[in-house]
Design a protein around this motif. Structure first.
Motif, PDB file in Angstrom:
ATOM      1  N   GLU A 152      59.440 -46.020 118.972  1.00  0.00           N
ATOM      2  CA  GLU A 152      59.371 -47.137 118.021  1.00  0.00           C
ATOM      3  C   GLU A 152      57.949 -47.389 117.535  1.00  0.00           C
ATOM      4  N   LEU A 192      67.352 -47.655 113.643  1.00  0.00           N
ATOM      5  CA  LEU A 192      67.765 -46.707 114.669  1.00  0.00           C
ATOM      6  C   LEU A 192      69.183 -47.003 115.161  1.00  0.00           C
ATOM      7  N   VAL A 196      71.295 -40.273 115.735  1.00  0.00           N
ATOM      8  CA  VAL A 196      70.387 -40.654 116.818  1.00  0.00           C
ATOM      9  C   VAL A 196      71.221 -40.972 118.048  1.00  0.00           C
ATOM     10  N   PRO A 217      65.604 -43.640 122.268  1.00  0.00           N
ATOM     11  CA  PRO A 217      66.263 -42.936 121.168  1.00  0.00           C
ATOM     12  C   PRO A 217      65.644 -41.581 120.873  1.00  0.00           C
TER      13      PRO A 217
END
Length: 231
Positions: A40, A58, A67, A75
């Protein structure tokens, strides 16, 4: 009864969609590869947005299958197995065959001209051999094809399948000459639709997907080398 404010901030929603598109395009182009972690903090720096927008994007891409969240890793870009790919192409051939038949039977002249332009755009992109242009042109062709079929459920289903195909576009490669064959197959689909021949349009659309499947599955099985395919 208390009033409930159902309004949402339009700017925030638009920003989330833009972030989704950026990450989706990065996966489609191969910038982010299958199995690669999507951190992130790094995405925020690269895209120039806050964590909330990235996190929401996401989540949406995870719902699309692009994803996956891995325990203790977070992720990452999804991978696709041989069996998943085989099943995906089988269903895709059925749905795109149906879409081509429906377009031939129901598409109006405006839609047909739009499809003609999309085919020409794909041909030009193939001549340039630019990967980003190829993916964009092929995406455009499929978008017009789905709209022209006038079936919202087929469009929804194919959109989901095409999102998954993105993973194969960056994990599989074309055999020598495949791009030229792909252009010919797309042109054959258009010609059948333009002739209002539903049977032939369906057959040619299925053939195109079957040829793409043959290449992709051979790559996943380890039988072929791999530059990105656009089918």
């Amino acid at each position: 009864m208390n009033d409930v404010n159902l309004r949402i901030p339009r700017q925030a929603a638009t920003l989330r969609l833009l972030v989704e598109d950026r990450i989706r395009e990065a996966i489609s182009s191969g910038h982010f590869k299958p199995g690669q972690r999507l951190v992130e903090r790094e995405l925020c720096e690269q895209i120039g947005v806050g964590r909330t927008s990235v996190r929401e994007a996401l989540r949406q891409l995870e719902a699309e299958g692009l994803v996956v969240t891995v325990p203790h890793r977070g992720p990452e870009v999804s991978s696709i197995s041989y069996e998943e790919a085989r099943q995906l192409y089988e269903v895709r051939a059925l749905l795109e065959g149906f879409a081509a038949r429906s377009f031939a039977q129901r598409g109006d002249m405006a839609a047909l001209e739009e499809l003609r332009a999309a085919v020409a755009g794909f041909r030009r992109a193939a001549e340039s051999a630019d990967r980003a242009h190829l993916v964009a042109a092929k995406t455009r062709f499929y978008s017009v094809l789905m709209n022209g079929a006038h079936n919202v459920f087929v469009k929804q289903s194919l959109t989901t399948l095409h999102n998954r195909i993105t993973l194969l576009r960056v994990t599989s490669m074309t055999q020598k000459g495949r791009l030229a064959d792909s252009v010919s197959e797309i042109e054959a689909i258009f010609e059948a639709i333009a002739a209002r021949d539903g049977d032939r349009a369906e057959q040619r659309a299925k053939h195109h997907i079957q040829m793409a499947a043959k290449i992709a599955l051979a790559v996943l099985a380890g039988d072929q080398p791999s530059p990105p395919q656009t089918d």
